[in-house]
Scaffold this active site. Structure first.
Site, PDB file in Angstrom:
ATOM      1  N   SER A 164       0.832  -1.206   0.000  1.00 41.42           N
ATOM      2  CA  SER A 164       0.000   0.000   0.000  1.00 41.42           C
ATOM      3  C   SER A 164       0.867   1.257   0.000  1.00 41.42           C
ATOM      4  O   SER A 164       1.615   1.482  -0.949  1.00 41.42           O
ATOM      5  CB  SER A 164      -0.957  -0.032   1.194  1.00 41.42           C
ATOM      6  OG  SER A 164      -1.919   0.990   1.100  1.00 41.42           O
ATOM      7  N   ASP A 188      -0.346  -4.118  -3.972  1.00 36.39           N
ATOM      8  CA  ASP A 188      -1.492  -3.219  -4.052  1.00 36.39           C
ATOM      9  C   ASP A 188      -1.114  -1.803  -3.633  1.00 36.39           C
ATOM     10  O   ASP A 188      -1.556  -1.296  -2.591  1.00 36.39           O
ATOM     11  CB  ASP A 188      -2.666  -3.720  -3.212  1.00 36.39           C
ATOM     12  CG  ASP A 188      -3.999  -3.243  -3.783  1.00 36.39           C
ATOM     13  OD1 ASP A 188      -4.126  -3.184  -5.019  1.00 36.39           O
ATOM     14  OD2 ASP A 188      -4.904  -2.908  -3.007  1.00 36.39           O
ATOM     15  N   HIS A 258      -7.765  -5.388  -0.320  1.00 36.06           N
ATOM     16  CA  HIS A 258      -6.470  -4.702  -0.251  1.00 36.06           C
ATOM     17  C   HIS A 258      -5.405  -5.628   0.346  1.00 36.06           C
ATOM     18  O   HIS A 258      -4.293  -5.745  -0.175  1.00 36.06           O
ATOM     19  CB  HIS A 258      -6.647  -3.445   0.593  1.00 36.06           C
ATOM     20  CG  HIS A 258      -5.564  -2.423   0.448  1.00 36.06           C
ATOM     21  ND1 HIS A 258      -4.987  -2.095  -0.763  1.00 36.06           N
ATOM     22  CD2 HIS A 258      -4.956  -1.632   1.373  1.00 36.06           C
ATOM     23  CE1 HIS A 258      -4.083  -1.140  -0.585  1.00 36.06           C
ATOM     24  NE2 HIS A 258      -4.038  -0.854   0.707  1.00 36.06           N
TER      25      HIS A 258
END
Length: 459
Positions: A164, A188, A258
């Site tokens: 992330s 991601d 996610h």
């Protein structure tokens, strides 16, 4: 999703555990800072801690003194170094997957694994404040890597795995070295505050010698567009199988897609799965079976997703940015088994519908529903489909084929199949296809048959 059970396929791993236990008895072990919701509400100021794990202390993290990194014995610049960097922590809890990532990487390679703990700074209800902290974290990592360089470490041997916001921290760090670090893996990469930004304000392929990225939540917390030399779009890059579909499932609804990126990557590290990814212009074309051509990758064939994609580095660097697709199961093992399905029909009129295939061998059974859209079947025209099963059942002793239209109240149709051919993927393996000839399918009625070797034919 619980933590993965750690696998110990080699006896030497038991010895590592015993050594690590001894280390833990001799000194304090450090872990990622554990904060709570009150820290998120009040906000936490940035504090970065670097925790070192090696095969000598695989379960006992050493807190590195950034001013004097070599004051403790286990940091060895002759070994490659992998950094793992978490992202936004809205509740302050440590990532549940971090220990598994460390253990699985050390099981693969004798390296330094450095966990970048920036929970102080990542925990804040105000996401924008956390985004502001990504640049300072990168500055700290840049300074630390320079110290490793001064002791003889090669930038080629640096691998940064960022989740992330951690993906963009990796990118900023790599940019500070003009893209000279060896590899960045983005799991991601975060979308909010980075979508629409120019490359210098986010991760991009120039930030390392090789950048690979996985997208699993691009319609919410993830980044949609390609950011690496190769980008993997699992299940199209958005909704992941097994993740909640409604908000009534609580926090899992927000984080499951996610977070799935990490668990998919873990399957590739510990070799639970070897998933081939196919270059394609869109996910829809991939599902339609239009993307089996892997000739651009030469004799190596289409790349595998995850940790071992580095084996395709040389060929990928010669290509433009490559976007690839694959699908997964709901849980580990995530890898699916694919077949190219070619159906030649001889109805005089067009037929529309979808196909369901079931493979059986003894008491083993697996089913693939090819129903993401309605397919057109024309007389003497071969229709190619992609069938993906949750596990391997080979050689299949029996196959059940079913045709359906989805029409509840309309007339029931028949599909006359001149030939059906199932070819295992990837095609470059040249595995023997299975065939059957002259089948009459009544709508929603399965026909079971024994597959036979395919005959050479002009059809």
């Amino acid at each position: 999703m619980g933590m993965y059970l750690l696998r110990f396929p080699h006896s030497w791993l038991l010895a590592i555990m015993l050594v690590s236990s001894a280390v833990c008895e001799d000194q304090g072990c450090e872990d990622i800072t554990d904060l709570d919701l009150k820290h998120s509400i009040v906000g936490s100021s940035l504090k970065v801690r670097l925790l070192l794990f090696t095969r000598a202390n695989s379960t006992c993290g050493q807190l590195i003194d950034r001013e004097n990194p070599f004051s403790k014995p286990y940091l060895n610049v002759s070994r490659p170094t992998t950094f793992t960097i978490h992202g936004y922590r809205p509740t302050g809890s440590p990532p549940v997957w971090m220990r598994s990532v460390v253990a699985e990487i050390l099981a693969r390679k004798d390296i330094n694994v450095i966990v970048v703990d920036w929970n102080h700074g990542a925990t804040n209800i105000n996401y924008l404040k956390v985004v502001e902290n990504t640049r300072p974290v990168a500055v700290i990592l840049t300074d630390f890597i320079k110290k490793l360089q001064n002791k003889g470490a090669s930038l080629d041997s640096i691998h940064m795995i960022g989740v992330s916001l951690g993906a963009h921290i990796s990118g900023f760090t790599g940019a500070n070295f003009n893209g000279s670090i060896g590899r960045i893996t983005a799991l991601d990469p975060a979308g909010p505050s980075f979508t629409g930004k120019p490359p210098e304000e986010r991760l991009d392929p120039t930030d390392a010698q090789f950048v690979d990225a996985l997208h699993t939540d691009m319609d919410a917390f993830g980044f949609r567009k390609p950011v690496g030399h190769i980008d993997f779009y699992a299940n199209g890059g958005a909704d992941q199988p097994g993740c909640p579909k409604t908000i009534f499932s609580g926090s899992e609804y927000f984080k499951c897609d996610h977070q799935r990126s990490v668990f998919l990557y873990l399957d590739s590290v510990n070799r639970t799965c070897r998933t081939v990814a196919y270059p394609c212009s869109s996910y829809s074309d991939f599902l339609d079976g239009k993307c089996f051509n892997c000739s651009r990758f030469g004799s190596a064939g289409c790349p595998v997703f995850g940790y071992d994609v580095i084996e395709w580095k040389d060929v990928l660097l010669k290509l433009d940015q490559t976007s690839t697709y694959f699908t997964t199961n709901k849980a580990s093992p995530f890898c699916k088994v694919g077949y190219k399905v070619d159906i030649l029909t001889w109805n005089s009129e067009k037929r529309w519908g979808h196909i369901t295939l079931t493979l059986r061998k003894g008491d083993q059974e697996t089913t693939a529903e090819i129903n993401h859209k309605s397919y057109e079947f024309q007389q003497y025209t071969e229709t190619s489909l992609l069938a993906q099963f949750d596990r391997e059942v080979q050689p299949a002793e029996k196959i059940t084929l079913k045709y359906g239209t989805g029409n509840v109240f309309g007339p029931k149709y028949k599909l006359r199949v001149l030939r059906i051919r199932l070819t295992p993927l990837p095609l470059e393996l040249n595995l023997r296809p299975m065939c059957r000839y002259d089948l009459l399918l009544l709508e929603n009625k399965g026909v079971t048959f024994r597959p036979i070797p395919c005959e050479h034919s002009n059809f």
